[in-house]
Scaffold this motif. Structure first.
Motif, PDB file in Angstrom:
ATOM      1  N   THR A  56      19.292  46.813  17.214  1.00 57.37           N
ATOM      2  CA  THR A  56      19.896  47.708  18.194  1.00 57.37           C
ATOM      3  C   THR A  56      18.829  48.472  18.964  1.00 57.37           C
ATOM      4  O   THR A  56      18.978  48.749  20.159  1.00 57.37           O
ATOM      5  N   ASP A  57      17.726  48.819  18.291  1.00 56.42           N
ATOM      6  CA  ASP A  57      16.633  49.540  18.965  1.00 56.42           C
ATOM      7  C   ASP A  57      16.076  48.725  20.119  1.00 56.42           C
ATOM      8  O   ASP A  57      15.775  49.262  21.191  1.00 56.42           O
ATOM      9  N   THR A  58      15.943  47.417  19.907  1.00 57.98           N
ATOM     10  CA  THR A  58      15.458  46.532  20.978  1.00 57.98           C
ATOM     11  C   THR A  58      16.428  46.521  22.143  1.00 57.98           C
ATOM     12  O   THR A  58      16.032  46.594  23.314  1.00 57.98           O
ATOM     13  N   LEU A  59      17.726  46.437  21.839  1.00 57.42           N
ATOM     14  CA  LEU A  59      18.752  46.454  22.883  1.00 57.42           C
ATOM     15  C   LEU A  59      18.699  47.758  23.668  1.00 57.42           C
ATOM     16  O   LEU A  59      18.742  47.754  24.900  1.00 57.42           O
ATOM     17  N   LEU A  60      18.589  48.885  22.961  1.00 58.60           N
ATOM     18  CA  LEU A  60      18.560  50.177  23.633  1.00 58.60           C
ATOM     19  C   LEU A  60      17.359  50.304  24.560  1.00 58.60           C
ATOM     20  O   LEU A  60      17.476  50.839  25.674  1.00 58.60           O
ATOM     21  N   ASP A  61      16.188  49.819  24.129  1.00 59.54           N
ATOM     22  CA  ASP A  61      14.995  49.856  24.982  1.00 59.54           C
ATOM     23  C   ASP A  61      15.229  49.065  26.258  1.00 59.54           C
ATOM     24  O   ASP A  61      14.877  49.512  27.365  1.00 59.54           O
ATOM     25  N   LYS A  62      15.840  47.886  26.128  1.00 58.08           N
ATOM     26  CA  LYS A  62      16.085  47.036  27.294  1.00 58.08           C
ATOM     27  C   LYS A  62      17.149  47.646  28.212  1.00 58.08           C
ATOM     28  O   LYS A  62      17.063  47.538  29.443  1.00 58.08           O
ATOM     29  N   LEU A  63      18.133  48.285  27.607  1.00 57.77           N
ATOM     30  CA  LEU A  63      19.169  48.935  28.415  1.00 57.77           C
ATOM     31  C   LEU A  63      18.588  50.095  29.221  1.00 57.77           C
ATOM     32  O   LEU A  63      18.899  50.269  30.402  1.00 57.77           O
ATOM     33  N   ARG A  64      17.737  50.896  28.583  1.00 56.53           N
ATOM     34  CA  ARG A  64      17.120  52.026  29.292  1.00 56.53           C
ATOM     35  C   ARG A  64      16.201  51.542  30.410  1.00 56.53           C
ATOM     36  O   ARG A  64      16.203  52.105  31.509  1.00 56.53           O
ATOM     37  N   GLU A  65      15.421  50.506  30.140  1.00 61.31           N
ATOM     38  CA  GLU A  65      14.494  49.984  31.149  1.00 61.31           C
ATOM     39  C   GLU A  65      15.253  49.412  32.342  1.00 61.31           C
ATOM     40  O   GLU A  65      14.918  49.689  33.506  1.00 61.31           O
ATOM     41  N   SER A  66      16.282  48.624  32.080  1.00 60.28           N
ATOM     42  CA  SER A  66      17.061  48.040  33.179  1.00 60.28           C
ATOM     43  C   SER A  66      17.860  49.113  33.920  1.00 60.28           C
ATOM     44  O   SER A  66      18.070  49.021  35.134  1.00 60.28           O
ATOM     45  N   LEU A  67      18.298  50.157  33.204  1.00 61.96           N
ATOM     46  CA  LEU A  67      18.998  51.261  33.859  1.00 61.96           C
ATOM     47  C   LEU A  67      18.071  51.985  34.835  1.00 61.96           C
ATOM     48  O   LEU A  67      18.480  52.339  35.947  1.00 61.96           O
TER      49      LEU A  67
END
Length: 425
Positions: A56-67
Protein backbone atom coordinates in the motif's frame (compact mmCIF):
# COMPACT_ATOMS: atom_id res chain seq x y z
CA UNK A 1 -16.89 8.65 2.50
CA UNK A 2 -18.46 10.10 5.61
CA UNK A 3 -16.39 9.87 8.75
CA UNK A 4 -16.99 6.90 11.02
CA UNK A 5 -15.54 5.60 14.29
CA UNK A 6 -14.30 2.60 12.30
CA UNK A 7 -12.16 4.77 10.00
CA UNK A 8 -8.71 5.40 11.33
CA UNK A 9 -6.70 8.29 9.96
CA UNK A 10 -3.30 6.82 9.17
CA UNK A 11 -1.68 9.89 7.65
CA UNK A 12 -2.39 13.41 6.44
CA UNK A 13 -0.50 15.61 4.03
CA UNK A 14 -1.01 18.26 1.37
CA UNK A 15 -0.05 17.89 -2.29
CA UNK A 16 0.92 20.89 -4.41
CA UNK A 17 1.20 20.99 -8.20
CA UNK A 18 4.52 19.55 -9.32
CA UNK A 19 5.14 22.69 -11.39
CA UNK A 20 3.90 26.14 -10.43
CA UNK A 21 2.46 27.79 -13.53
CA UNK A 22 2.62 31.55 -13.98
CA UNK A 23 -1.16 31.82 -14.36
CA UNK A 24 -1.67 30.09 -11.01
CA UNK A 25 -0.16 33.13 -9.28
CA UNK A 26 -3.16 35.24 -10.30
CA UNK A 27 -6.67 35.21 -8.78
CA UNK A 28 -8.90 32.55 -10.33
CA UNK A 29 -12.41 33.91 -10.80
CA UNK A 30 -15.67 31.98 -10.56
CA UNK A 31 -18.70 32.11 -12.83
CA UNK A 32 -22.34 32.73 -11.83
CA UNK A 33 -22.94 28.95 -11.98
CA UNK A 34 -20.16 28.48 -9.40
CA UNK A 35 -21.35 31.19 -7.01
CA UNK A 36 -24.76 29.53 -6.85
CA UNK A 37 -23.10 26.39 -5.43
CA UNK A 38 -21.44 27.99 -2.40
CA UNK A 39 -23.86 26.55 0.13
CA UNK A 40 -24.17 22.95 -1.08
CA UNK A 41 -22.00 20.02 -0.06
CA UNK A 42 -18.75 18.90 -1.65
CA UNK A 43 -19.09 16.22 -4.35
CA UNK A 44 -18.05 12.92 -2.76
CA UNK A 45 -17.55 9.88 -4.99
CA UNK A 46 -15.12 7.01 -4.99
CA UNK A 47 -14.14 3.67 -6.53
CA UNK A 48 -13.45 0.35 -4.81
CA UNK A 49 -10.58 -1.67 -6.25
CA UNK A 50 -9.16 -5.13 -5.75
CA UNK A 51 -6.17 -4.87 -3.44
CA UNK A 52 -2.89 -4.69 -5.42
CA UNK A 53 -0.11 -7.23 -5.02
CA UNK A 54 2.48 -4.56 -4.18
CA UNK A 55 2.47 -2.73 -0.87
CA UNK A 56 0.00 0.00 0.00
CA UNK A 57 2.92 2.36 0.72
CA UNK A 58 4.08 1.97 -2.89
CA UNK A 59 0.56 2.70 -4.15
CA UNK A 60 0.28 5.79 -1.96
CA UNK A 61 3.62 7.16 -3.21
CA UNK A 62 2.49 6.71 -6.82
CA UNK A 63 -0.90 8.26 -6.11
CA UNK A 64 0.68 11.34 -4.52
CA UNK A 65 3.20 11.74 -7.35
CA UNK A 66 0.56 11.43 -10.08
CA UNK A 67 -1.76 13.76 -8.15
CA UNK A 68 0.97 16.44 -8.09
CA UNK A 69 1.21 16.18 -11.88
CA UNK A 70 -2.58 16.21 -12.33
CA UNK A 71 -2.77 19.40 -10.27
CA UNK A 72 -0.53 21.15 -12.80
CA UNK A 73 -3.36 20.71 -15.32
CA UNK A 74 -6.09 21.44 -12.72
CA UNK A 75 -4.19 23.99 -10.61
CA UNK A 76 -7.31 25.77 -9.18
CA UNK A 77 -8.07 22.62 -7.16
CA UNK A 78 -4.86 23.20 -5.19
CA UNK A 79 -6.06 26.64 -4.08
CA UNK A 80 -8.37 28.06 -1.42
CA UNK A 81 -11.41 30.30 -1.62
CA UNK A 82 -10.73 33.89 -0.66
CA UNK A 83 -13.41 36.44 0.22
CA UNK A 84 -13.63 40.20 -0.26
CA UNK A 85 -16.24 41.86 1.97
CA UNK A 86 -17.58 45.39 1.80
CA UNK A 87 -19.97 45.92 4.71
CA UNK A 88 -20.86 49.46 3.57
CA UNK A 89 -22.26 48.29 0.23
CA UNK A 90 -23.33 44.81 1.46
CA UNK A 91 -21.07 43.20 -1.09
CA UNK A 92 -19.50 39.75 -0.73
CA UNK A 93 -17.14 38.42 -3.41
CA UNK A 94 -15.29 35.12 -3.67
CA UNK A 95 -12.38 33.99 -5.84
CA UNK A 96 -9.78 31.22 -5.75
CA UNK A 97 -6.34 32.05 -4.36
CA UNK A 98 -3.86 29.51 -5.72
CA UNK A 99 -0.76 31.23 -4.27
CA UNK A 100 -1.52 31.11 -0.55
CA UNK A 101 -2.55 27.50 -0.14
CA UNK A 102 -0.86 24.34 1.16
CA UNK A 103 -2.40 22.39 -1.71
CA UNK A 104 -4.89 19.55 -2.07
CA UNK A 105 -5.51 17.30 0.91
CA UNK A 106 -4.34 13.70 0.83
CA UNK A 107 -5.75 11.81 3.79
CA UNK A 108 -7.54 8.60 4.77
CA UNK A 109 -10.83 10.22 5.75
CA UNK A 110 -12.88 13.16 4.59
CA UNK A 111 -15.00 15.77 6.38
CA UNK A 112 -18.63 16.65 5.71
CA UNK A 113 -18.53 20.27 4.63
CA UNK A 114 -20.30 22.86 2.58
CA UNK A 115 -18.58 24.59 -0.33
CA UNK A 116 -18.04 27.94 1.41
CA UNK A 117 -15.77 26.00 3.79
CA UNK A 118 -13.25 26.07 0.93
CA UNK A 119 -11.89 29.25 2.57
CA UNK A 120 -10.27 27.08 5.25
CA UNK A 121 -10.42 23.59 3.75
CA UNK A 122 -8.85 22.07 0.65
CA UNK A 123 -10.93 22.47 -2.48
CA UNK A 124 -9.88 18.91 -3.31
CA UNK A 125 -9.30 16.10 -0.84
CA UNK A 126 -8.26 12.57 -1.71
CA UNK A 127 -9.30 9.73 0.59
CA UNK A 128 -7.50 6.39 0.31
CA UNK A 129 -8.88 3.68 2.59
CA UNK A 130 -7.21 0.32 2.91
CA UNK A 131 -9.68 -2.50 3.49
CA UNK A 132 -8.97 -6.13 4.31
CA UNK A 133 -9.17 -7.14 0.65
CA UNK A 134 -9.53 -3.88 -1.24
CA UNK A 135 -8.58 -0.23 -1.73
CA UNK A 136 -11.11 2.58 -1.84
CA UNK A 137 -10.04 5.77 -3.62
CA UNK A 138 -12.43 8.64 -3.02
CA UNK A 139 -12.45 12.28 -4.06
CA UNK A 140 -14.14 15.18 -2.34
CA UNK A 141 -14.27 18.30 -4.54
CA UNK A 142 -15.76 21.65 -3.65
CA UNK A 143 -18.92 21.94 -5.76
CA UNK A 144 -18.21 25.61 -6.42
CA UNK A 145 -15.18 24.39 -8.41
CA UNK A 146 -17.04 22.07 -10.72
CA UNK A 147 -19.99 19.80 -11.47
CA UNK A 148 -20.12 16.06 -12.11
CA UNK A 149 -18.59 16.43 -15.57
CA UNK A 150 -15.63 18.33 -14.11
CA UNK A 151 -15.32 15.87 -11.21
CA UNK A 152 -15.01 12.82 -13.47
CA UNK A 153 -12.79 14.64 -15.97
CA UNK A 154 -10.35 15.22 -13.12
CA UNK A 155 -10.64 11.65 -11.83
CA UNK A 156 -10.02 10.32 -15.36
CA UNK A 157 -7.05 12.65 -15.93
CA UNK A 158 -5.48 11.60 -12.62
CA UNK A 159 -5.92 7.96 -13.61
CA UNK A 160 -4.44 8.65 -17.05
CA UNK A 161 -1.38 10.26 -15.45
CA UNK A 162 -1.01 7.37 -12.99
CA UNK A 163 -1.09 4.85 -15.83
CA UNK A 164 1.48 6.87 -17.80
CA UNK A 165 3.62 7.04 -14.67
CA UNK A 166 3.57 3.24 -14.54
CA UNK A 167 4.98 3.25 -18.09
CA UNK A 168 7.53 6.02 -17.32
CA UNK A 169 5.87 8.33 -19.85
CA UNK A 170 4.84 11.23 -17.63
CA UNK A 171 7.47 13.60 -19.05
CA UNK A 172 5.85 13.42 -22.48
CA UNK A 173 2.27 13.32 -21.22
CA UNK A 174 -0.45 15.21 -23.01
CA UNK A 175 -3.88 14.57 -21.55
CA UNK A 176 -6.43 13.12 -23.94
CA UNK A 177 -9.00 15.63 -22.73
CA UNK A 178 -7.20 18.56 -21.08
CA UNK A 179 -9.46 20.81 -19.01
CA UNK A 180 -10.54 24.20 -20.29
CA UNK A 181 -9.93 26.27 -17.16
CA UNK A 182 -11.12 29.65 -18.41
CA UNK A 183 -14.39 30.22 -16.58
CA UNK A 184 -17.54 31.38 -18.33
CA UNK A 185 -18.00 35.10 -17.65
CA UNK A 186 -21.01 36.73 -19.40
CA UNK A 187 -20.00 39.53 -21.72
CA UNK A 188 -19.95 42.88 -20.00
CA UNK A 189 -19.69 41.40 -16.50
CA UNK A 190 -17.03 40.28 -14.05
CA UNK A 191 -14.46 39.01 -13.73
CA UNK A 192 -15.33 39.32 -10.03
CA UNK A 193 -19.00 38.93 -9.12
CA UNK A 194 -20.54 40.12 -5.87
CA UNK A 195 -23.30 38.73 -3.72
CA UNK A 196 -25.63 41.17 -1.90
CA UNK A 197 -24.45 40.13 1.55
CA UNK A 198 -21.96 41.38 4.13
CA UNK A 199 -21.44 38.10 5.99
CA UNK A 200 -21.53 34.41 5.00
CA UNK A 201 -24.07 33.68 7.73
CA UNK A 202 -26.58 35.49 5.54
CA UNK A 203 -26.39 32.91 2.74
CA UNK A 204 -24.70 29.76 4.06
CA UNK A 205 -27.19 27.17 5.34
CA UNK A 206 -26.19 23.79 6.72
CA UNK A 207 -28.23 20.79 5.63
CA UNK A 208 -28.73 17.54 7.52
CA UNK A 209 -30.42 14.71 5.69
CA UNK A 210 -33.19 12.69 7.38
CA UNK A 211 -32.68 9.03 8.29
CA UNK A 212 -32.48 7.34 4.90
CA UNK A 213 -32.18 3.88 3.46
CA UNK A 214 -29.87 3.73 0.48
CA UNK A 215 -29.67 0.99 -2.12
CA UNK A 216 -28.16 0.48 -5.55
CA UNK A 217 -30.40 -1.12 -8.18
CA UNK A 218 -28.81 -2.55 -11.34
CA UNK A 219 -30.41 -2.58 -14.78
CA UNK A 220 -28.84 -4.67 -17.55
CA UNK A 221 -28.16 -3.30 -21.02
CA UNK A 222 -30.76 -5.68 -22.46
CA UNK A 223 -33.43 -4.51 -19.98
CA UNK A 224 -32.65 -0.88 -20.80
CA UNK A 225 -32.80 -1.58 -24.54
CA UNK A 226 -36.17 -3.34 -24.32
CA UNK A 227 -37.59 -0.66 -22.01
CA UNK A 228 -36.60 2.14 -24.39
CA UNK A 229 -38.01 0.27 -27.42
CA UNK A 230 -41.29 -0.47 -25.65
CA UNK A 231 -41.81 3.12 -24.51
CA UNK A 232 -40.98 4.61 -27.91
CA UNK A 233 -43.35 2.16 -29.60
CA UNK A 234 -46.19 3.03 -27.22
CA UNK A 235 -45.55 6.75 -27.76
CA UNK A 236 -45.16 6.45 -31.53
CA UNK A 237 -41.71 8.04 -31.53
CA UNK A 238 -38.02 7.20 -31.54
CA UNK A 239 -36.79 10.25 -29.64
CA UNK A 240 -37.18 9.13 -25.99
CA UNK A 241 -33.76 8.12 -24.64
CA UNK A 242 -32.80 5.18 -22.46
CA UNK A 243 -32.20 7.44 -19.47
CA UNK A 244 -35.49 9.29 -19.95
CA UNK A 245 -37.27 5.92 -20.08
CA UNK A 246 -35.63 4.74 -16.85
CA UNK A 247 -36.35 8.11 -15.20
CA UNK A 248 -40.06 7.68 -15.99
CA UNK A 249 -40.00 4.24 -14.32
CA UNK A 250 -38.33 5.45 -11.13
CA UNK A 251 -40.57 8.54 -10.90
CA UNK A 252 -43.76 6.48 -11.14
CA UNK A 253 -42.57 3.66 -8.88
CA UNK A 254 -41.30 5.96 -6.12
CA UNK A 255 -44.56 7.94 -6.30
CA UNK A 256 -46.52 4.69 -5.94
CA UNK A 257 -44.29 3.61 -3.03
CA UNK A 258 -45.06 6.88 -1.23
CA UNK A 259 -48.83 6.32 -1.50
CA UNK A 260 -49.47 10.02 -2.06
CA UNK A 261 -52.99 11.51 -2.18
CA UNK A 262 -54.16 11.60 -5.79
CA UNK A 263 -54.30 15.43 -5.79
CA UNK A 264 -50.76 15.82 -4.39
CA UNK A 265 -48.32 17.20 -6.97
CA UNK A 266 -45.09 15.29 -7.42
CA UNK A 267 -42.17 16.61 -9.44
CA UNK A 268 -39.28 14.95 -11.21
CA UNK A 269 -36.02 16.74 -11.88
CA UNK A 270 -33.00 15.82 -13.99
CA UNK A 271 -29.53 17.30 -13.84
CA UNK A 272 -28.76 18.65 -17.32
CA UNK A 273 -25.34 19.64 -18.67
CA UNK A 274 -25.57 23.07 -20.31
CA UNK A 275 -22.20 23.01 -22.10
CA UNK A 276 -23.67 21.99 -25.44
CA UNK A 277 -26.80 24.03 -24.91
CA UNK A 278 -25.02 27.38 -24.52
CA UNK A 279 -24.79 29.70 -27.51
CA UNK A 280 -22.08 29.61 -28.50
CA UNK A 281 -21.54 26.24 -26.80
CA UNK A 282 -18.89 25.81 -24.14
CA UNK A 283 -16.13 23.23 -24.75
CA UNK A 284 -16.99 19.68 -23.71
CA UNK A 285 -14.07 19.76 -21.26
CA UNK A 286 -15.01 23.12 -19.74
CA UNK A 287 -13.96 22.91 -16.08
CA UNK A 288 -16.52 24.43 -13.74
CA UNK A 289 -20.25 24.28 -13.11
CA UNK A 290 -22.64 24.31 -16.02
CA UNK A 291 -25.80 22.63 -14.74
CA UNK A 292 -29.54 23.03 -14.62
CA UNK A 293 -32.10 20.94 -12.75
CA UNK A 294 -34.89 20.42 -15.31
CA UNK A 295 -38.37 19.95 -13.88
CA UNK A 296 -41.60 18.27 -14.85
CA UNK A 297 -44.55 17.61 -12.57
CA UNK A 298 -47.93 15.93 -12.32
CA UNK A 299 -50.57 15.11 -9.74
CA UNK A 300 -49.87 11.71 -8.22
CA UNK A 301 -53.20 10.29 -9.38
CA UNK A 302 -52.70 11.41 -12.98
CA UNK A 303 -49.11 10.09 -13.05
CA UNK A 304 -50.17 6.63 -11.86
CA UNK A 305 -53.43 6.42 -13.86
CA UNK A 306 -51.58 6.98 -17.14
CA UNK A 307 -49.15 4.47 -18.62
CA UNK A 308 -45.36 4.59 -18.52
CA UNK A 309 -45.20 6.21 -21.95
CA UNK A 310 -47.13 9.23 -20.67
CA UNK A 311 -44.57 9.81 -17.91
CA UNK A 312 -41.67 9.26 -20.32
CA UNK A 313 -43.06 11.88 -22.70
CA UNK A 314 -43.31 14.36 -19.80
CA UNK A 315 -39.66 13.75 -18.96
CA UNK A 316 -38.60 13.93 -22.60
CA UNK A 317 -40.45 17.21 -23.13
CA UNK A 318 -38.68 18.81 -20.16
CA UNK A 319 -35.34 17.94 -21.76
CA UNK A 320 -36.40 19.01 -25.27
CA UNK A 321 -37.66 22.37 -23.98
CA UNK A 322 -34.33 23.19 -22.34
CA UNK A 323 -32.88 25.31 -25.16
CA UNK A 324 -30.04 27.83 -25.32
CA UNK A 325 -32.66 30.56 -24.89
CA UNK A 326 -33.77 29.00 -21.59
CA UNK A 327 -30.15 28.83 -20.40
CA UNK A 328 -29.60 32.49 -21.33
CA UNK A 329 -32.72 33.53 -19.40
CA UNK A 330 -31.49 31.68 -16.31
CA UNK A 331 -28.10 33.41 -16.48
CA UNK A 332 -29.72 36.82 -16.95
CA UNK A 333 -31.96 36.22 -13.93
CA UNK A 334 -28.96 35.38 -11.77
CA UNK A 335 -27.05 38.47 -12.91
CA UNK A 336 -30.03 40.70 -12.06
CA UNK A 337 -30.67 39.00 -8.72
CA UNK A 338 -27.83 36.69 -7.56
CA UNK A 339 -28.96 33.66 -5.56
CA UNK A 340 -27.44 30.70 -3.75
CA UNK A 341 -28.81 27.15 -3.99
CA UNK A 342 -30.02 25.58 -0.75
CA UNK A 343 -30.84 21.86 -0.85
CA UNK A 344 -33.82 22.14 1.50
CA UNK A 345 -35.40 24.83 -0.71
CA UNK A 346 -34.32 23.68 -4.16
CA UNK A 347 -36.21 20.37 -4.18
CA UNK A 348 -39.83 20.02 -3.11
CA UNK A 349 -40.87 17.34 -0.62
CA UNK A 350 -42.03 14.11 -2.30
CA UNK A 351 -40.04 14.88 -5.43
CA UNK A 352 -37.56 12.73 -7.34
CA UNK A 353 -34.18 14.16 -8.34
CA UNK A 354 -32.07 12.33 -10.92
CA UNK A 355 -28.44 13.31 -10.43
CA UNK A 356 -25.04 12.28 -11.83
CA UNK A 357 -24.99 10.52 -15.22
CA UNK A 358 -24.45 7.04 -16.70
CA UNK A 359 -22.51 8.75 -19.50
CA UNK A 360 -19.48 9.49 -17.32
CA UNK A 361 -16.67 6.99 -17.89
CA UNK A 362 -16.39 6.19 -14.20
CA UNK A 363 -15.08 2.66 -14.62
CA UNK A 364 -12.40 3.92 -16.99
CA UNK A 365 -10.51 5.27 -13.95
CA UNK A 366 -7.85 2.66 -13.14
CA UNK A 367 -4.83 3.06 -10.90
CA UNK A 368 -2.80 -0.03 -11.65
CA UNK A 369 -5.41 -2.21 -9.96
CA UNK A 370 -7.61 -3.04 -12.93
CA UNK A 371 -11.24 -2.09 -13.37
CA UNK A 372 -12.97 -0.94 -10.19
CA UNK A 373 -15.26 -3.42 -8.48
CA UNK A 374 -17.94 -0.84 -7.72
CA UNK A 375 -18.65 2.84 -7.19
CA UNK A 376 -19.95 4.54 -4.06
CA UNK A 377 -20.84 8.07 -2.99
CA UNK A 378 -20.51 9.90 0.31
CA UNK A 379 -22.91 11.56 2.69
CA UNK A 380 -23.33 14.72 0.63
CA UNK A 381 -26.53 15.67 -1.22
CA UNK A 382 -28.59 12.83 0.22
CA UNK A 383 -32.32 13.39 0.74
CA UNK A 384 -35.56 11.48 0.31
CA UNK A 385 -36.04 10.98 -3.43
CA UNK A 386 -32.42 11.58 -4.49
CA UNK A 387 -31.37 9.16 -7.24
CA UNK A 388 -27.86 9.06 -8.70
CA UNK A 389 -27.23 7.33 -12.03
CA UNK A 390 -24.00 5.46 -12.75
CA UNK A 391 -22.87 3.34 -15.67
CA UNK A 392 -23.19 -0.37 -14.90
CA UNK A 393 -19.90 -2.20 -14.41
CA UNK A 394 -20.73 -4.55 -17.30
CA UNK A 395 -20.88 -1.56 -19.67
CA UNK A 396 -22.81 -1.75 -22.92
CA UNK A 397 -25.50 0.69 -21.79
CA UNK A 398 -26.24 -0.91 -18.42
CA UNK A 399 -27.18 1.54 -15.65
CA UNK A 400 -26.99 1.45 -11.86
CA UNK A 401 -29.26 3.70 -9.80
CA UNK A 402 -28.33 4.74 -6.26
CA UNK A 403 -31.68 5.44 -4.61
CA UNK A 404 -32.16 7.27 -1.30
CA UNK A 405 -35.55 7.04 0.43
CA UNK A 406 -36.86 7.13 3.96
CA UNK A 407 -37.10 3.51 5.22
CA UNK A 408 -40.85 2.96 4.77
CA UNK A 409 -40.75 4.22 1.17
CA UNK A 410 -37.73 2.05 0.35
CA UNK A 411 -39.49 -1.00 1.75
CA UNK A 412 -42.48 -0.28 -0.49
CA UNK A 413 -40.25 0.26 -3.54
CA UNK A 414 -38.50 -3.07 -2.92
CA UNK A 415 -41.94 -4.71 -2.98
CA UNK A 416 -43.03 -3.00 -6.20
CA UNK A 417 -43.44 -5.74 -8.82
CA UNK A 418 -43.12 -3.44 -11.85
CA UNK A 419 -39.88 -1.95 -10.56
CA UNK A 420 -38.23 -5.09 -9.25
CA UNK A 421 -39.04 -7.02 -12.45
CA UNK A 422 -36.56 -4.73 -14.23
CA UNK A 423 -33.78 -5.08 -11.66
CA UNK A 424 -31.10 -7.75 -11.97
CA UNK A 425 -29.11 -9.20 -9.10
Amino acid sequence: MNSSPSVKIVSKCFVKPKTILEESKKPYYLSPWDFAMLSVHYIQKGLLFQKPLHSTDTLLDKLRESLAIALVHFYPLAGRLSAQINENTKSYSVFVDCSNSPGAGFIYATSEAVNHDGRTMSLLTVQVTELVDGIFIGLSINHAMGDGTSFWNFFSAWSEIFQAQESNKTDELYLKNPPVLKRYIPQGYGPLFSLPYSHPDEFIRTYESPILKERIFCFSSETIRLLKAKINQVCGTTSISSFQSLTAVIWRCITRARRLPIERETSCRLAADNRGRMYPPLPRDYFGNCLSALRTAAKAGVLLENDLGWAALKVHQAVADHTSEKVTIMIDQWLKSPFIYHIDRLFEPMSVMMGSSPRFDKYGCEFGMGKALTLRSGYAHKFDGKVSAYPGREGGGSIDLEVCLVPQFMEALESDEEFMSLVYF
